[in-house]
Design an enzyme around this catalytic site. Sequence first.
Site, PDB file in Angstrom:
ATOM      1  N   MET A 152       0.924  -2.642   4.137  1.00 60.04           N
ATOM      2  CA  MET A 152       0.189  -3.224   5.250  1.00 60.04           C
ATOM      3  C   MET A 152       0.631  -4.678   5.462  1.00 60.04           C
ATOM      4  O   MET A 152       0.935  -5.390   4.520  1.00 60.04           O
ATOM      5  CB  MET A 152      -1.307  -3.171   4.940  1.00 60.04           C
ATOM      6  CG  MET A 152      -2.226  -3.500   6.106  1.00 60.04           C
ATOM      7  SD  MET A 152      -3.961  -3.272   5.625  1.00 60.04           S
ATOM      8  CE  MET A 152      -3.961  -1.518   5.233  1.00 60.04           C
ATOM      9  N   ASP A 184       4.489  -9.000   5.139  1.00 61.52           N
ATOM     10  CA  ASP A 184       5.135  -9.720   4.041  1.00 61.52           C
ATOM     11  C   ASP A 184       6.502  -9.102   3.762  1.00 61.52           C
ATOM     12  O   ASP A 184       6.619  -7.886   3.594  1.00 61.52           O
ATOM     13  CB  ASP A 184       4.265  -9.658   2.783  1.00 61.52           C
ATOM     14  CG  ASP A 184       4.805 -10.529   1.653  1.00 61.52           C
ATOM     15  OD1 ASP A 184       5.445 -11.557   1.960  1.00 61.52           O
ATOM     16  OD2 ASP A 184       4.583 -10.179   0.481  1.00 61.52           O
ATOM     17  N   THR A 220       0.827  -1.206   0.000  1.00 63.48           N
ATOM     18  CA  THR A 220       0.000   0.000   0.000  1.00 63.48           C
ATOM     19  C   THR A 220       0.862   1.257   0.000  1.00 63.48           C
ATOM     20  O   THR A 220       1.720   1.434   0.869  1.00 63.48           O
ATOM     21  CB  THR A 220      -0.918   0.018   1.240  1.00 63.48           C
ATOM     22  OG1 THR A 220      -1.561  -1.243   1.356  1.00 63.48           O
ATOM     23  CG2 THR A 220      -1.938   1.133   1.132  1.00 63.48           C
TER      24      THR A 220
END
Length: 371
Positions: free
Chosen positions: A302, A305, A184
């Site tokens: 977000m 990962d 994001t």
Amino acid sequence: MSTAINAPLRVAIIDDSAVVRKHLSSLLEAAGIRVSITASDPLFAWPKLEADWPDVIVLDVEMPRMDGITFLKRVMSEHPLPVVMCSTLTEAGCETTMQALAAGAVGFVTKPKLGLRDFLEDPGNGLVGAVRAAARANVRALPSQLAQQATSAARTHRPSPVLTLNAMAMAETTDRVIAFGSSTGGVQTIEAVLKQLPRTCPGIVLVQHMPEKFTHSFAERLKRVTDLEVLEAKDGDRVINGRVLVAPGGRHMQLKRSGAQYVVEVRDGPLVNHHKPSVDILFKSVAHCAGRNAIGAIFTGMGDDGARGLLEMRKAGAMTLAQDEASCVVYGMPKAAFELGAAQHVVALSEMAAALLKLSGMAPRTTLLGA
């Protein structure tokens, strides 16, 4: 050696540069040494060697399909003979040289990074002496570890070397890899960084969380607004200076090593951390294949990962960076990396390009702001 008395030494030259092969052949022939075999990489060389083993092999390190250190180990385990390494990486005392000597090389000559043609044409560059000295070496008297390798290979009747993408990182390569991960807010963030990088920067592999078909448009946009070659990655694409390979939406992208070159593998697979492509998949492959020859940077996004993959990169010797909280659209992925201890440096977006260039050796090393 089994060479007949007064017969000229027979040498094989294995180097991916046709210019190097030509000039080294001329230099050796002028000194009365016969060049019986030349080849551009070990896989082309092997059947020639099996047909007529030379007295000495002159071997490069960085070659496509199989690197010289891997090939050296194969030769010493299957048909031990004197090998002289000739590479820009085989400098006195450096780790690549130590690896080569430990694997059974009996000598090395360092090709300069600058002034290569003058070196190749200089009879006093040390190669002739190194080859003649190597021909007198008794490689079968090497320490027991190498002897055990040869015995083990003989017991298993291992066939000729088979081409594989060697996954393990080399100690050092002239190629460097930069790996990016973002989610994001990453579109504008990545664009801002790439705009500041020159075409001479190391090759970049990039995962931006995006659906299928969007990544092609993303790559096309980056190509228009930067000086870099930007491509939506295809399986087998090579990582080279000035090129950015964007993982396609709906596919995972991993770094692989083909000889001393880096390529990407693009494959389908299950979601990882709820994403495909996954930053963790990319970063972990970079850790395994490039090690300390890589730089990893994790950007706004977000979730977490990429955090564990960045940690693996750091443990493998890579330099690692995370975008700072103040410049992130979402301080999720960089925060997770920081809390894991994966990021060596925390860097503001405005300073990220400069930090990457410093770490890749393209600018004077100074203290990183925000570190």
